[in-house]
Write a protein that holds these residues in place. Structure first.
Motif, PDB file in Angstrom:
ATOM      1  N   ARG A  59      48.427  36.678  38.439  1.00  0.00           N
ATOM      2  CA  ARG A  59      47.632  36.870  39.193  1.00  0.00           C
ATOM      3  C   ARG A  59      46.255  36.164  39.117  1.00  0.00           C
ATOM      4  O   ARG A  59      45.772  35.648  38.221  1.00  0.00           O
ATOM      5  CB  ARG A  59      47.121  38.402  38.764  1.00  0.00           C
ATOM      6  CG  ARG A  59      46.297  39.045  39.844  1.00  0.00           C
ATOM      7  CD  ARG A  59      45.898  40.328  39.169  1.00  0.00           C
ATOM      8  NE  ARG A  59      44.916  40.000  38.327  1.00  0.00           N
ATOM      9  CZ  ARG A  59      44.188  41.105  37.709  1.00  0.00           C
ATOM     10  NH1 ARG A  59      44.618  42.273  37.681  1.00  0.00           N
ATOM     11  NH2 ARG A  59      43.219  40.873  36.890  1.00  0.00           N
ATOM     12  N   GLU A  60      45.750  35.556  40.328  1.00  0.00           N
ATOM     13  CA  GLU A  60      44.622  34.693  40.345  1.00  0.00           C
ATOM     14  C   GLU A  60      43.430  35.641  39.901  1.00  0.00           C
ATOM     15  O   GLU A  60      43.192  36.632  39.854  1.00  0.00           O
ATOM     16  CB  GLU A  60      44.580  34.320  41.640  1.00  0.00           C
ATOM     17  CG  GLU A  60      45.648  33.266  42.129  1.00  0.00           C
ATOM     18  CD  GLU A  60      46.109  32.111  41.314  1.00  0.00           C
ATOM     19  OE1 GLU A  60      44.946  31.475  40.579  1.00  0.00           O
ATOM     20  OE2 GLU A  60      47.131  31.884  41.072  1.00  0.00           O
ATOM     21  N   ALA A  61      42.290  34.732  39.299  1.00  0.00           N
ATOM     22  CA  ALA A  61      40.988  35.350  39.165  1.00  0.00           C
ATOM     23  C   ALA A  61      40.367  35.670  40.432  1.00  0.00           C
ATOM     24  O   ALA A  61      40.922  35.194  41.503  1.00  0.00           O
ATOM     25  CB  ALA A  61      40.199  34.479  38.321  1.00  0.00           C
ATOM     26  N   PHE A  62      39.491  36.836  40.434  1.00  0.00           N
ATOM     27  CA  PHE A  62      38.905  37.030  41.623  1.00  0.00           C
ATOM     28  C   PHE A  62      37.445  37.936  41.361  1.00  0.00           C
ATOM     29  O   PHE A  62      37.437  38.252  40.279  1.00  0.00           O
ATOM     30  CB  PHE A  62      39.768  38.075  42.510  1.00  0.00           C
ATOM     31  CG  PHE A  62      40.219  39.492  41.791  1.00  0.00           C
ATOM     32  CD1 PHE A  62      39.519  40.524  42.132  1.00  0.00           C
ATOM     33  CD2 PHE A  62      41.356  39.413  41.135  1.00  0.00           C
ATOM     34  CE1 PHE A  62      39.732  41.813  41.597  1.00  0.00           C
ATOM     35  CE2 PHE A  62      41.567  40.629  40.489  1.00  0.00           C
ATOM     36  CZ  PHE A  62      40.787  41.696  40.738  1.00  0.00           C
ATOM     37  N   GLU A  63      36.690  38.077  42.295  1.00  0.00           N
ATOM     38  CA  GLU A  63      35.371  38.779  41.992  1.00  0.00           C
ATOM     39  C   GLU A  63      35.844  40.442  42.379  1.00  0.00           C
ATOM     40  O   GLU A  63      36.435  40.633  43.394  1.00  0.00           O
ATOM     41  CB  GLU A  63      34.394  38.323  42.908  1.00  0.00           C
ATOM     42  CG  GLU A  63      33.679  37.079  42.388  1.00  0.00           C
ATOM     43  CD  GLU A  63      32.677  36.615  43.249  1.00  0.00           C
ATOM     44  OE1 GLU A  63      32.236  37.356  44.346  1.00  0.00           O
ATOM     45  OE2 GLU A  63      32.136  35.733  42.930  1.00  0.00           O
ATOM     46  N   VAL A  73      28.665  42.978  40.759  1.00  0.00           N
ATOM     47  CA  VAL A  73      29.968  42.003  40.927  1.00  0.00           C
ATOM     48  C   VAL A  73      30.380  41.500  39.452  1.00  0.00           C
ATOM     49  O   VAL A  73      29.472  41.194  38.775  1.00  0.00           O
ATOM     50  CB  VAL A  73      29.602  40.883  41.705  1.00  0.00           C
ATOM     51  CG1 VAL A  73      30.800  39.773  41.716  1.00  0.00           C
ATOM     52  CG2 VAL A  73      29.126  41.305  43.169  1.00  0.00           C
ATOM     53  N   VAL A  74      31.549  41.631  39.152  1.00  0.00           N
ATOM     54  CA  VAL A  74      32.063  41.389  38.021  1.00  0.00           C
ATOM     55  C   VAL A  74      33.236  40.272  38.277  1.00  0.00           C
ATOM     56  O   VAL A  74      33.947  40.361  39.361  1.00  0.00           O
ATOM     57  CB  VAL A  74      32.765  42.589  37.095  1.00  0.00           C
ATOM     58  CG1 VAL A  74      31.574  43.256  36.665  1.00  0.00           C
ATOM     59  CG2 VAL A  74      33.748  43.499  37.774  1.00  0.00           C
ATOM     60  N   GLN A  75      33.657  39.371  37.350  1.00  0.00           N
ATOM     61  CA  GLN A  75      34.731  38.332  37.430  1.00  0.00           C
ATOM     62  C   GLN A  75      35.742  38.921  36.725  1.00  0.00           C
ATOM     63  O   GLN A  75      35.647  39.381  35.501  1.00  0.00           O
ATOM     64  CB  GLN A  75      34.322  37.073  36.769  1.00  0.00           C
ATOM     65  CG  GLN A  75      33.263  36.206  37.680  1.00  0.00           C
ATOM     66  CD  GLN A  75      33.784  35.711  38.848  1.00  0.00           C
ATOM     67  OE1 GLN A  75      35.063  35.529  39.013  1.00  0.00           O
ATOM     68  NE2 GLN A  75      32.567  35.779  39.813  1.00  0.00           N
ATOM     69  N   VAL A  76      36.889  39.202  37.483  1.00  0.00           N
ATOM     70  CA  VAL A  76      38.059  39.435  36.794  1.00  0.00           C
ATOM     71  C   VAL A  76      38.714  38.356  36.628  1.00  0.00           C
ATOM     72  O   VAL A  76      39.346  37.693  37.391  1.00  0.00           O
ATOM     73  CB  VAL A  76      38.836  40.606  37.771  1.00  0.00           C
ATOM     74  CG1 VAL A  76      40.308  40.885  37.211  1.00  0.00           C
ATOM     75  CG2 VAL A  76      38.015  41.768  38.107  1.00  0.00           C
ATOM     76  N   PRO A  77      39.262  38.011  35.193  1.00  0.00           N
ATOM     77  CA  PRO A  77      40.000  37.035  34.909  1.00  0.00           C
ATOM     78  C   PRO A  77      41.398  36.936  35.529  1.00  0.00           C
ATOM     79  O   PRO A  77      42.139  38.073  35.676  1.00  0.00           O
ATOM     80  CB  PRO A  77      39.887  36.680  33.508  1.00  0.00           C
ATOM     81  CG  PRO A  77      39.899  38.336  32.909  1.00  0.00           C
ATOM     82  CD  PRO A  77      39.177  38.795  33.884  1.00  0.00           C
ATOM     83  N   ALA A  78      41.972  35.638  35.530  1.00  0.00           N
ATOM     84  CA  ALA A  78      43.403  35.495  35.902  1.00  0.00           C
ATOM     85  C   ALA A  78      44.382  36.057  34.887  1.00  0.00           C
ATOM     86  O   ALA A  78      43.722  36.021  33.525  1.00  0.00           O
ATOM     87  CB  ALA A  78      43.878  33.793  36.125  1.00  0.00           C
TER      88      ALA A  78
END
Length: 94
Positions: A59-63, A73-78
């Protein structure tokens, strides 16, 4: 709706069906789960004909947005995860 079955109940049911002690059956079940997990984590698909396929997905990283903090806004890691796709026989049985 059924509550499900846990590992202990699964081992007990298999042991009763095949006539082996629960300890031996538990070792077999653990070995099967370990082999499936290790193969998938090594990048292989594990296909159990009629039952289904286990595979590793990236699963790719996304905001993302934090609903507790308005507009944050949080960064969701891959990440990698093991997914299961039911086979034809499993789908038909459901």
């Amino acid at each position: 709706m059924s509550e499900g079955i846990n590992k202990t109940e699964l081992i007990a049911a298999i042991a009763e069906e095949v006539g082996l002690p629960k300890t031996t059956t538990g070792k077999i079940v653990d070995a099967i789960f370990d082999k499936i997990q290790n193969a998938v984590l090594a990048g292989s698909k594990v296909s159990l004909r009629g039952f289904g396929v286990f595979e590793l997905r990236q699963r790719e990283a996304f905001e993302g947005r934090n609903p507790k903090v308005a507009g944050s806004v949080v960064q969701v890691p891959a990440k990698k995860k093991i997914v299961f796709h039911p086979g034809k026989a499993s789908k038909a049985a459901a």
